[in-house]
Design a protein around this motif. Structure first.
Motif, PDB file in Angstrom:
ATOM      1  N   ALA A  93     -11.450  -3.253   2.964  1.00  0.00           N
ATOM      2  CA  ALA A  93     -10.396  -3.280   3.967  1.00  0.00           C
ATOM      3  C   ALA A  93      -9.377  -4.381   3.670  1.00  0.00           C
ATOM      4  O   ALA A  93      -8.185  -4.184   3.774  1.00  0.00           O
ATOM      5  CB  ALA A  93     -11.013  -3.491   5.354  1.00  0.00           C
ATOM      6  N   ARG A 138      -8.189   1.626   3.661  1.00  0.00           N
ATOM      7  CA  ARG A 138      -8.512   0.326   4.272  1.00  0.00           C
ATOM      8  C   ARG A 138      -8.977   0.508   5.711  1.00  0.00           C
ATOM      9  O   ARG A 138      -9.946  -0.098   6.155  1.00  0.00           O
ATOM     10  CB  ARG A 138      -7.276  -0.574   4.281  1.00  0.00           C
ATOM     11  N   ASP A 147       0.804  -1.229   0.000  1.00  0.00           N
ATOM     12  CA  ASP A 147       0.000   0.000   0.000  1.00  0.00           C
ATOM     13  C   ASP A 147       0.832   1.272   0.000  1.00  0.00           C
ATOM     14  O   ASP A 147       1.897   1.328   0.608  1.00  0.00           O
ATOM     15  CB  ASP A 147      -0.869   0.054   1.265  1.00  0.00           C
TER      16      ASP A 147
END
Lengths: 471, 249, 482
Positions: free
Chosen positions: A158, A37, A29
């Motif tokens: 998420a 998330r 990420d």
């Protein structure tokens, strides 16, 4: 591998799973995606999994699916010794597609997980795309799948680690349809959350076929989110074919985001499944969009299919049309909830919605809720819903021509479903689905050991010499 | 009675009528002919005052000495302008009787006359029905709802008889009619003809003019009147077709 | 120039609510708020038997355990039940025997409303029960009716004089556990009408109840019970108005209808509670539970409603089609203007075989209003060969209003047929132009078109009501579009 037990609430276990596995979930990420998330998880904590008290879930009961034991994986997982090539061979005669495969929610590839074609089209794994094309990924991931729509969407946003990523650059017309085959094959119960992202640039064009299949009889809970961005004046032709086993629970949330002048046609064909819930969200984010949302479902035994369609007319001069048809047999249950929202300034909206059902037994149930919510005045909206049986006059007509009751029923049921099938624009796929529907109506189609599209023997078709349009 | 000078009309920025002149006096019947898309229906709509579609970019229209373009739709009707629609609209649930009584009374109110008595109104209805051969049933039905094409056109002439206009504009009243219906419609129009009123017949076909004899025939082509003549012009047009005009212009 | 839609709407909103006056009558009132003492107070005031008080207390205790429903498409500030006066009655010294003893102020009130309580001046063929602030003040025509064995009286009188009938049927169609407002009503209802038609009797006159909220800060909680015994017929009408006030007042009524074998009951409502002003201030909150039970075979219940009033309407007249071959009908015109909100529709629950139901709903929205149809059609497993047809149309006048349709269809057997159709549209420019070209002004044209649009429902109303309803429609909407 993590084990989710049935002794504790699945929701609480998922929250813990998230907190315990930050390293695995966040590994590729950017800080912004990690934030998205975390926000999604907060929304999930608030919403939890839906239950029957939720107006939108009144008719679909997930208690059993949510109280089972599941394995959960943060890494790709396959059974040892399975022949991937055999599972994924698709045998639709004359259907040439660019096929990509997912097994248990993980992208399968031989070429590093992603491929950039000469024309700039990118097709591959979402996980790899996140690393290699961070700009495109960050620009679109989680933008259209609204956490607030349900706990499932928030949870997927998420957790999402893999899925399919497709990017079509501006002005590119993809010639060959892209086919995503998503197969669940595992020796344990499994909970899968995959996330697909499809991006169509300006003036581009794509045909996409999505197949969801099971190849065994293990229980599974699949929570799929697909986000589709259709750029200005782009055109997407989308098909979704569902043939799951009877103990599979599939929550399929599709978010279509349309920019001005774009066209969408999506067609959902449900042939088998334990509990299938399709949520289709279409947001028209510019003038002159067109969307055709079609579906046909053939369910029997104790199957449950639930189609939810939400069309958001946010701009003027757009057009949407929904038609869902279903044949419901045995103790099966079909649920339809169509919701057309016409926002205050979306003048000259033209929206149409129809749900037609045939009930074959007294144990089958249909719940149909075609909703209209309209805040603009210069609109033309209509909706309809019918629940009934095969037309007796038509039955009489056919039988008076010497056709057996069984064949007459079959003919009429086929004719009923054909209205949707005729909208399929990929000819080989149409012929194949047509054949599958006929087989399905004769009770000959089952979830076999292989991919469902793999049933290679073409059955002799029943004779369709009678011009059904005359009935 | 009606005087149109140098009329220019555009729809969505596209000029449809491009400098049209027309003079109509009481007692006259004018036929306007021309191929599709030359602005015949636009002209009818502009005279009746249809709002929101037409942009009048130039020119003037006077009617009985007044500036017609200043009047709202209903006041033009109350001043005696009647438009027989090419496609009469359906109004579900509104009976023709109720519709006509409302119209007659509002026009009377405009003219400072008292409301029409029920007896007089029914008598008038009977006469008008007879004129176009409408069976009594028709008047209990909703306006144009479920009417056949012929019934709709008859109903237009019936309303014309009820309202007794000074200037009637019949927009393609003959289209979609079989010869029997055409005769009925034409006879109705002829019967309503007098020295005090005028009629504009807009048509695509010459055959209507066999039954409604015009004093003038105008040929509308590409937004202008390109030729004016007597009844014989219609015959010539029928024989030579509109292509002949192109070479003339 | 096209006429601006808003200017015309403004003109419409100026048309005053004509029943907004207030009558100064000496009132007998309970203190504000709700507790068991208030319920005992109401019950004692009405001299009720113990079983009635028990019924109320049970309902109240249940009400305390549940929450106000929030699923409807309605928005309003929370209702403070402690600010409401749950009992208000015109003071009277003794039981009334004749009209002479009715407070002249009261008689005058009803005269202003166009309802005469003097039998010689009555509407021909209509028996009236007049209810003011939930208390029945006068029932006309009782003698004529009693000769036929028909009981038509106030609910309080019925509790006193026909306790067995009341005990047998009260709560049998709408149990106090049904919903929040039904529980509240069952606890605090003050009066209403009671009607019983004996076996084989066709009621020769229209029965009618006229409801009027008068006092400030009060809630109105009336309860109506109609029982049609085997083979009977009755047509029943209900009308209502309220004074113009800045605060919102709560109206939570219950209507229960029971139709035995072959009985037919027709229930018509013209609902014209004060809708609030053009800014959306004041007006009645109308939360009503109306339900009919077709208990016997081939029985029939028909609801017709014209809804033009109330700031908020929450109401779903329903039929439970228990008897085989029974028939349920629902015809509705709901008009909302300014800031009115309506969430209304019907429920048809098919339990018996060969049962039939029809729903015709016409919604008309103008101004900033919100108008929703919400309906349920349920074919249960046993309801073989049953049919439903629903048609729900919405007409929009103006671009600030909303029209919504929320039908729920549940089918559990294979031999039944359910059809639902709906359209949403606005008055077309073509229709307006056509009318205007015939010399009809835009405003009259809209009146014509709206009445035409609602005609299918209006023709179901008894004559006496149809005229009133038509006028009401024109007043509520005259010229709402440009």
């Amino acid at each position: 591998m993590e084990i989710l037990t049935k002794d504790f609430s699945l929701a609480a276990q998922m929250v813990k799973l998230f907190d315990d596995n930050h390293d695995l979930i966040f590994k590729s990420d950017t800080p912004e995606i990690t934030d998205r998330r975390k926000i999604a998880l907060e929304v999930f904590k608030r919403l939890g999994f839906p239950d029957n008290k939720d107006e939108k879930w009144r008719n679909t009961d997930l208690k059993k699916s949510l109280q089972a034991e599941y394995n959960y994986y943060f890494e790709p997982t396959f059974q040892k010794g399975i022949d991937l090539a055999r599972i994924f061979q698709c045998n639709i005669p004359h259907l040439e597609t660019d096929m990509i495969s997912q097994l248990n929610g993980w992208f399968i590839s031989e070429n590093g997980g992603i491929k950039k074609h000469a024309d700039g089209v990118i097709v591959g794994s979402l996980a790899v795309a996140q690393k290699e094309f961070p700009d495109l990924f960050d620009q679109h991931f989680g933008r259209y799948a609204d956490n607030e729509k349900s706990g499932f969407v928030a949870l997927n946003n998420a957790f999402a680690c893999d899925g399919v990523f497709i990017y079509v650059p501006d002005n590119v017309q993809v010639k060959m349809p892209i086919q995503i085959v998503n197969i669940i094959h595992h020796d344990q119960n499994i909970f899968v959350q995959n996330h697909n992202l499809v991006i169509l640039g300006k003036n581009s064009q794509l045909q996409l076929v999505q197949c969801d299949d099971s190849v065994d009889h293990q229980r599974s809970l699949i929570n799929t989110v697909t986000e589709v961005f259709i750029g200005e004046n782009a055109s997407l032709d989308h098909y979704k074919l569902q043939n799951k086993n009877d103990v599979a629970t599939l929550i399929n949330s599709l978010f279509f985001h349309q920019e001005r002048d774009s066209r969408l046609s999506t067609n959902c064909i449900t042939l088998n499944g334990g509990i299938i819930r399709n949520e289709n969200y279409v947001r028209m984010n510019g003038e002159n969009c067109e969307a055709n949302i079609l579906g046909v479902y053939l369910v029997d035994k104790f199957q449950h299919v639930d189609n939810q369609v939400f069309v958001d007319h946010a701009f003027p001069n757009c057009q949407s049309s929904e038609l869902f048809k279903g044949i419901v047999d045995d103790s099966a249950r079909a649920v339809f909830n169509g919701h057309i929202l016409v926002r205050p300034d979306a003048q000259k909206t033209n929206a149409y919605q129809n749900n037609k059902n045939i009930l074959l037994t007294d144990k089958a149930t249909v719940n149909s809720q075609p909703f209209l919510e309209i805040y603009a005045d210069d609109v033309k909206c209509s909706h309809g819903a019918t629940v009934g049986q095969l037309d007796e006059t038509a039955m009489f007509y056919l039988r008076s021509r010497g056709i057996s009751i069984e064949n007459s029923r079959m003919l009429l049921m086929y004719a009923f479903a054909a209205e949707i099938i005729n909208h399929i624009k990929i000819e080989p796929l149409k012929i194949r689905i047509d054949d599958m529907v006929k087989k399905r109506l004769r009770g000959e189609l089952s979830v076999c050991e292989q991919c469902v599209l793999h049933c290679s023997t073409m059955e002799k078709p029943i004779n369709f010499e009678i011009d059904l349009s005359k009935i | 009675m009606l005087s149109i000078k140098n009329l220019h009309v555009a729809i969505n920025g596209r000029e449809i009528i491009k400098g049209l002149d027309l003079e109509i006096h009481a007692g006259e019947v004018h036929a306007i002919m021309g191929p599709n898309g030359t602005g015949k229906s636009t002209l009818a709509g502009v005279i009746a005052g249809r709002e929101g579609i037409y942009d009048i970019t130039e020119g003037e229209i006077t009617y009985k000495g007044k500036n017609l373009l200043d009047l709202p739709i209903e006041d033009r009707a109350r001043e005696g302008i009647f438009l027989g629609f090419q496609y009469p609209v359906e109004i579900p649930g509104v009976s023709i009787t109720n519709f006509m009584r409302t119209a007659v009374n509002e026009i009377r109110q405009y003219k400072g006359l008292p409301q029409i008595s029920a007896g007089d109104f029914l008598k008038k209805m009977e006469e008008a029905k007879k004129l176009v051969g409408i069976q009594s049933k028709l008047t209990n039905r909703s306006v144009n709802e479920g009417f056949s094409g012929g019934e709709k056109k008859k109903n237009e002439i019936f309303q014309m008889a009820m309202l007794q206009p000074e200037l009637a504009i019949l927009d393609e009243t003959d289209s979609g009619l079989d010869i029997d219906a055409l005769k009925i419609v034409a006879n109705g129009v002829t019967a309503l003809r007098s020295d005090e009123n005028a009629t504009i017949v807009i048509t695509h076909y010459q055959r209507l003019l066999d039954f409604i004899v015009p004093d003038f025939v105008h040929v509308l082509f590409e937004g202008k009147i390109v030729k004016t003549g007597g009844k014989e012009l219609a015959l010539e047009l029928e024989a030579k077709g509109y292509d002949w005009l192109k070479s003339e212009v | 120039m096209e006429k601006d839609g808003n200017t015309i709407l403004d003109e419409v909103t100026k048309s005053e609510y004509k029943y907004g006056f207030y009558t100064d009558i000496e009132m007998d009132m309970a203190p504000k708020g709700l507790n068991e003492d208030i319920i005992r107070f109401i019950s004692a005031k009405k001299n009720e038997p113990d079983w009635m008080l028990e019924f109320r207390l049970k309902a109240y205790r249940y009400w305390l355990t549940i929450k106000e429903p929030n699923w409807a498409h309605l928005h309003h500030p929370a209702i403070n039940y402690n600010e409401i006066i749950f009992y208000a009655a015109p003071k009277k010294k003794k039981q009334l025997a004749g009209l002479d003893e009715v407070d002249p102020e009261l008689l005058d009130t009803f005269k202003k409303l166009g309802i005469s309580l003097e039998e010689q001046k009555r509407l021909s063929g209509v028996a009236v029960d007049a209810v003011i602030d939930s208390v029945s003040v006068k029932t006309t025509f009782t003698d004529t009716l009693s000769k036929l064995g028909i009981i038509f009286c106030s609910f309080s009188e019925a509790v006193q004089n026909h306790p067995d009938l009341v005990k047998q049927y009260i709560g049998s169609v709408v149990p106090y556990t049904d919903n929040y407002f039904a529980a509240l009503n069952s606890a605090v209802f003050t009066d209403g009408s009671f009607c019983y038609i004996p076996k084989g009797v066709r009621c020769p006159v229209e029965l009618s109840t006229y409801f009027r909220i008068n006092a400030a800060n009060t809630g109105q909680f009336e309860r109506t019970l109609i029982v049609g015994d085997e083979g009977s017929y009755v047509s029943y009408m209900e009308g209502c108005t309220a004074p113009q006030r800045d605060e919102n007042q709560l109206h939570a009524a219950i209507v229960e209808i029971v139709a035995m074998k072959d009985a037919e009951i027709k229930y018509s409502t013209v609902q014209n509670w004060y809708p609030g002003n053009a800014k959306g201030e004041g007006g009645i909150y109308n939360f009503v539970t109306k339900r009919g039970m077709c208990r016997g075979a081939a029985s029939k219940i028909s609801w017709t409603q014209v809804e033009t009033g109330s700031a908020i309407t929450w109401k779903y007249p329903s039929c439970i089609l228990m008897g085989d071959h029974s028939v349920g009908e629902f015809y509705s015109v709901a008009v909302t203007n300014n800031y009115q909100q309506a969430d209304t529709g019907s429920k048809m629950i098919h339990l018996g075989k060969n049962t039939k139901s029809t729903i015709i709903s016409k919604g008309i929205s103008a101004g900033h209003s919100s108008n929703s149809y919400r309906g349920l059609v349920r074919m249960t497993r046993r309801a073989e060969n049953s049919r439903n047809f629903s048609q729900c149309d919405s007409l929009l006048l103006g671009d600030k209003c909303g029209a919504h349709t929320f039908p729920y269809i549940q089918t559990e057997n294979k031999s039944s047929i359910v059809e639902h159709e709906a359209t949403t549209s606005k008055i077309s420019d073509d229709q307006l132009f056509y009318c205007q070209q015939r010399g009809i002004s835009a405003e009259s044209a809209i009146g014509l078109i709206v009445n035409g649009y609602a005609k299918e429902v209006l023709k179901q109303l008894p004559m006496e009501f149809a005229v009133e309803a038509q006028k009401l429609l024109s007043i509520s909407l005259e010229g709402s579009v440009g």
